[in-house]
Scaffold this active site. Sequence first.
Site, short mmCIF file in Angstrom:
data_model
loop_
_atom_site.label_atom_id
_atom_site.label_comp_id
_atom_site.label_asym_id
_atom_site.label_seq_id
_atom_site.Cartn_x
_atom_site.Cartn_y
_atom_site.Cartn_z
N LYS A 106 0.87 -1.19 0.00
CA LYS A 106 0.00 0.00 0.00
C LYS A 106 0.91 1.25 0.00
O LYS A 106 1.85 1.32 0.77
CB LYS A 106 -0.90 -0.01 1.24
CG LYS A 106 -2.04 0.97 1.20
CD LYS A 106 -3.10 0.64 2.25
CE LYS A 106 -4.31 1.56 2.13
NZ LYS A 106 -5.38 1.19 3.09
N GLU B 273 -19.11 -5.16 10.68
CA GLU B 273 -20.08 -4.42 11.50
C GLU B 273 -21.15 -5.36 12.08
O GLU B 273 -21.55 -5.18 13.24
CB GLU B 273 -20.75 -3.34 10.66
CG GLU B 273 -19.84 -2.15 10.31
CD GLU B 273 -18.94 -2.41 9.12
OE1 GLU B 273 -19.04 -3.49 8.52
OE2 GLU B 273 -18.10 -1.53 8.80
N ARG C 201 -25.12 -1.67 7.58
CA ARG C 201 -24.78 -3.07 7.25
C ARG C 201 -25.20 -4.02 8.37
O ARG C 201 -25.33 -5.21 8.16
CB ARG C 201 -23.28 -3.19 6.97
CG ARG C 201 -22.82 -4.58 6.77
CD ARG C 201 -21.86 -4.89 5.72
NE ARG C 201 -21.96 -4.34 4.41
CZ ARG C 201 -20.94 -4.38 3.56
NH1 ARG C 201 -19.79 -4.86 3.95
NH2 ARG C 201 -21.06 -3.91 2.34
C1 LIG Z 1 -18.72 -1.84 5.24
C2 LIG Z 1 -17.53 -0.91 5.30
N1 LIG Z 1 -16.95 -0.69 6.49
C3 LIG Z 1 -15.88 0.13 6.59
C4 LIG Z 1 -15.40 0.77 5.47
C5 LIG Z 1 -14.26 1.75 5.60
N2 LIG Z 1 -13.08 1.30 4.82
C6 LIG Z 1 -12.82 1.78 3.63
S1 LIG Z 1 -11.45 1.13 2.96
C7 LIG Z 1 -11.19 0.18 4.35
C8 LIG Z 1 -10.03 -0.73 4.43
C9 LIG Z 1 -10.01 -1.66 3.25
O1 LIG Z 1 -8.87 -2.49 3.36
P1 LIG Z 1 -8.48 -3.36 2.08
O2 LIG Z 1 -9.69 -4.03 1.57
O3 LIG Z 1 -7.36 -4.22 2.50
O4 LIG Z 1 -8.04 -2.30 0.99
P2 LIG Z 1 -6.69 -1.44 0.94
O5 LIG Z 1 -7.06 -0.07 1.46
O6 LIG Z 1 -5.68 -2.12 1.78
O7 LIG Z 1 -6.33 -1.39 -0.51
C10 LIG Z 1 -12.18 0.39 5.26
C11 LIG Z 1 -12.25 -0.25 6.59
C12 LIG Z 1 -16.07 0.54 4.25
N3 LIG Z 1 -15.68 1.17 3.12
N4 LIG Z 1 -17.11 -0.31 4.19
#
Ligand SMILES: Cc1ncc(C[n+]2csc(CCOP(=O)(O)OP(=O)(O)O)c2C)c(N)n1
Length: 640
Positions: A285, A371, A399
């Site tokens: 990342k 969630e 959710r």
């Molecule tokens: C249901 C939900 N909960 C929380 C989030 C907030 N959120 C956005 S990106 C993220 C992390 C995603 O991690 P990953 O899938 O590993 O993607 P990366 O950022 O590492 O590329 C979170 C928790 C969300 N978008 N949707």
Amino acid sequence: MNSPPKTPLLDTVDLPSDLRQLKKDQLRQLSDELRSEMIDAVSTSGGHLGSGLGVVELTVAIHYVFDTPQDKLVWDVGHQCYPHKILTGRRDRIRTLRQGGGLSGFTKRSESEYDPFGAAHSSTSISAALGFAMANKLQDKPGRGIAVIGDGAMSAGMAYEAMNNAEQAGNRLVVILNDNDMSIAPPVGGLSAYLARMVSSSEYLGLRTMASKIAKKLGRRVWGGLEKAEEYARGMATGGTLFEELGFYYVGPIDGHNLEHLIPVLENVRDSEQGPVLIHVVTTKGKGYAPAENSADKYHGVPKFDVVTGEKAKSKAGPPAYQNVFGETLAKLAETDDRICAITAAMPSGTGVDLFAKAHPTRAFDVGIAEQHGVTFAAGLAAQGMRPFAAIYSTFLQRAYDQVVHDVAIQNLPVRFAIDRAGLVGADGSTHAGSFDVTYLATLPNFVVMAAADEAELVHMTYTAAEYDDGPIAFRYPRGNGVGVEMPATPQKLEIGKGRVVREGSKVAILSLGARLEEAKKAADQLEAKGLSTTVADMRFAKPLDTDLIEKLMRSHEVVVTVEEGAVGGLGAHVLTFASDTGLTDNGLKVRTMRLPDMFQDQDDPMKQYDEAGLNAPQIVDTVLAALRYNSAGVEEARA
Ligand SMILES: Cc1ncc(C[n+]2csc(CCOP(=O)(O)OP(=O)(O)O)c2C)c(N)n1
Ligand SMILES: CC(=O)[C@@H](O)[C@H](O)COP(=O)(O)O
Ligand SMILES: [Mg+2]
């Protein structure tokens, strides 16, 4: 002797069809140019940087190998889609990202045929890609479903529901697990440990090893018992067992920045008759931009920044952020109450739970992007005598609605819901607006629903919730910073169901819920200037309503206006229901409810969003004048 400057390639690529004209050995240069373009663009707009930087090569490889848009590429969350948008005809608008009238910060169907599915809430991509795959299969049309899902998003149950259902798609479904060992914060839980074991236990598959494994695994041989046993053994070796038990052919882990590995793997998968396939790519990342790679959060979400130094634009010093007021207040309360604990769904810093965790690490729980689990986990904690605070953004709490109803409300369990990002949130747009929580919570029996008008009120509501054990209680507050009121030396326990009059008047009464109070007070000033004496009440509670206060104001004022940062079905609906149930509207009283419009509002500056929603002071004034049939000077219009 310096080699001659290379002809820029990105300028020759508008769409993936242009990309596919390039030779494979040009893709490295193209990726480097794409990464630089993205860094420059986000430095001017702000946005999600780290995740997009991590998928530059993957984006190039996918569009190079697969036949998008016929192959439906679904990005999970979609916050990593900026390189994808640049390569799919939107480079000219990429600097309008997340701005009013500009590009969305996530994938969006209405923006491009290359965005077959909108996103922003995580863990939906495999389900959607499976839908596309099965539709094509049923219609005998060409085209796959391709889901790119992160290791963080893979921690949500919905991803497993989809994988559990995926075998039917065969080779029409491809899942690419983008494992950068990061969520917004470092990932948590057993899955991230499992993925880490996979990546650490086996070197990234080299080209030769990988080619032979893929040929064996995805070759045209029909799998018999022996092969299955061999595959299982190999699964153990490469660690893909979890996914293979769910019916996937697991390929990986491979280096997601190495185009010489990526391209042949994707080509093999594309040409394979076996499936569904899960390709496990390992990425970094923030890749390729040192300030991002070296930062703890990998520049997950950034304001504008200086490309050379990486220095982020400083937000002007001002009132504290609501999330930090919550985190600090709860941490303080927990010093003398060891029943208090906090749960976040992968958003520790965004919710302020990180501050609580620093003070009380054993009572802070990051459940990952889960969630639903988080809410029922909190219900279990409450049932056993703890005082759990589920700190979940309004939009993400959606959710877990059945868990809220079924596990918390029906059982009347004292779970506390700290609901941040209530109301309109600006750059994240419609997918992240906290529009519905009052509507979906205040309709539930047993629930207490509060809304903080400012940061001092948030302190009081956090304390009130901590002390309330009679059932579920929720308090909401907006994204961003407070209004600059004096912070209380000690938190005050609010009387449940009681509002407060913040301005006495006689002709007009504005009943405000939550952070619209500042605009309500401005509107009152403007109305007074027109000779219209105005009362302003901060209702504090959408449920239970302060019916004594409402009745008193309805019997003594000519116009009553409710205003809230929520959709229909919130304060206004409950006030009207009370008034009609008690006949208070029988005597010609003029009641108007002001709430968010019946539409999903795109991203913009929050002030402009509330203007569009008609919820700022001038619009409150106009609503009152219209109800009184007064002109803008505050004089009664001649009756027609
Ligand atoms: C249901 C939900 N909960 C929380 C989030 C907030 N959120 C956005 S990106 C993220 C992390 C995603 O991690 P990953 O899938 O590993 O993607 P990366 O950022 O590492 O590329 C979170 C928790 C969300 N978008 N949707
Ligand atoms: C992509 C995503 O869902 C999160 O990164 C979200 O954008 C965070 O929102 P805040 O910036 O309001 O914390
Ligand atoms: Mg990740």
